[in-house]
Design an enzyme around this catalytic site. Structure first.
Site, PDB file in Angstrom:
ATOM      1  N   LYS A 113      14.792  37.845 -13.369  1.00  0.00           N
ATOM      2  CA  LYS A 113      13.944  38.215 -14.504  1.00  0.00           C
ATOM      3  C   LYS A 113      12.940  37.110 -14.823  1.00  0.00           C
ATOM      4  CE  LYS A 113      13.950  40.398 -18.922  1.00  0.00           C
ATOM      5  NZ  LYS A 113      14.399  41.594 -19.568  1.00  0.00           N
ATOM      6  N   ARG A 167      15.074  43.553 -25.859  1.00  0.00           N
ATOM      7  CA  ARG A 167      15.462  44.969 -25.955  1.00  0.00           C
ATOM      8  C   ARG A 167      16.922  45.094 -26.343  1.00  0.00           C
ATOM      9  NH1 ARG A 167      15.640  48.312 -21.462  1.00  0.00           N
ATOM     10  NH2 ARG A 167      15.663  50.101 -22.841  1.00  0.00           N
ATOM     11  N   ARG A 202      20.784  49.309 -14.388  1.00  0.00           N
ATOM     12  CA  ARG A 202      21.000  48.266 -13.374  1.00  0.00           C
ATOM     13  C   ARG A 202      20.997  48.915 -12.003  1.00  0.00           C
ATOM     14  NH1 ARG A 202      22.246  43.222 -15.446  1.00  0.00           N
ATOM     15  NH2 ARG A 202      22.900  43.342 -17.596  1.00  0.00           N
TER      16      ARG A 202
END
Ligand code: BTN
Length: 341
Positions: free
Chosen positions: A192, A127, A328
């Protein structure tokens, strides 16, 4: 006619079991000289970024076994419904990006249900213009093409539905603590594990085509992960011995994504929102939203029926769409200093 595989890849296939193979056996298997094997093998491990051990007097072995992608195995693992939705399965050794390939294939009239996988991507896209680290043979790089009669604006929130599909597959495999971070990050214990990149094109009034690209870390070497700018994890760590093989997992993900993309076309986002909430990392959190140059802090207030993020800020309610922002969790407030500090 099936293209002949490069010699280097044929050698890697022979070594993929992780066992030690003598130079003589490899040479016999590929009808080459031992010197030819030596040269091709060293070039292959360099090209593919693998680690090879040479055991004096015995032969060669990879430092870890590999399960390479195999279209026949993937087709065999698909459910009957998945197989009926799948139009084409492309498995590549090296390509630039599976998303790029399917966006191009869509222009060339590839049908809905075309699926593209790669062992390695030379220009994997993340992204917001980021690079997706895509080393050979260890993770999954998977894209799915679907077509819709509506224009791109009618597909709002589809990335959330795709995220739910992937998280559900992983949960069924026994992965607990999996979460989705709006709009399309997959996290395990806040690190992640994977991400989705959706690309869409079409006429304003329809039709349109959509490519859903999934990158999932299955076994990522810390050396290879150096370019990743946030805490990460791979499925090997998250699931341990229970981690499934790459082909089985690829099939389960293809099944789930095809079903979800078809279902979204019939019923939209609404039925997926409850499931999204179950995986939603941001529930009850304070978050920071980067909107162009602006950094906005607010309390997360859930998702709108069109997939937009809602944030209660000092200036009131803000709605953000996925293309524009980076998100975030806000850092925890500093602990109050005690008197004797
Ligand atoms: C993200 O930034 O979190 C999204 C990453 C998406 C990566 C996948 S890998 C398969 C597909 N092909 C690409 O070039 N990107 C997506």
């Amino acid at each position: 006619m099936k293209p002949v595989e490069p010699t280097g890849l044929q050698l890697i296939r022979l070594l993929a079991d992780g066992d030690c193979h003598s130079g003589a056996a490899l040479a016999r298997g590929l009808r080459m000289t031992r010197a030819g094997v030596w040269k091709a093998l060293h070039k292959a491990v360099e090209d593919y970024g693998l680690a090879l051990e040479s055991i004096p007097g015995q032969g060669y072995r990879l430092n870890a076994p590999l399960e390479l992608l195999d279209p026949a195995l993937i087709l065999g693992y698909l459910s009957a419904a998945g197989a009926s939705r799948l139009a084409r399965l492309q498995v590549n050794d090296l390509i630039d990006s599976t998303n790029e390939r399917l966006m191009a294939a869509a222009i060339a009239r590839a049908p809905a249900g075309t699926v593209c996988l790669a062992e390695r991507q030379s220009a994997g896209r993340g992204r917001r213009g980021r690079v997706w680290v895509s080393p050979f043979g260890a993770n999954l790089y998977l894209s799915v093409l679907w077509r819709y009669p509506v224009g791109p604006a009618g597909l709002g929130g589809i990335s959330l539905a795709a995220g739910v599909a992937v998280a559900t597959v992983l949960q069924r495999l026994g992965l607990t603590d999996i979460a989705l971070k709006w709009p399309n990050d997959l996290l395990w214990r806040r690190r992640k594990l994977g991400g989705l990149l959706l690309e869409v094109a079409g006429e304003t009034q329809g039709p349109s085509h959509l490519v859903v690209g999934l990158g999932l870390n299955l076994r990522l070497d810390p050396d290879q992960a150096q370019g990743i700018d946030q805490p990460w994890v791979d499925l090997r760590e998250a699931l341990g011995q229970a981690a499934p093989g790459r082909n089985r997992l690829a099939a389960a993900l293809i099944d789930a994504l095809l079903e979800t993309l078809e279902r979204f076309g019939q019923v939209g986002l609404a039925p997926f929102l409850d499931e999204w909430t179950r995986f939603d990392l941001l529930r009850d959190q304070q978050v920071q939203l980067q909107l162009g140059e602006r950094l906005i802090v607010g309390d997360y207030a859930g998702i709108d029926p069109d997939g937009a993020l809602r944030l209660n800020t000092a200036d009131g309610l803000l709605r953000a769409h996925s293309g524009e922002v980076s998100l975030r969790l806000a850092p925890p407030p500093e602990a109050p200093r005690s008197a004797d500090e």
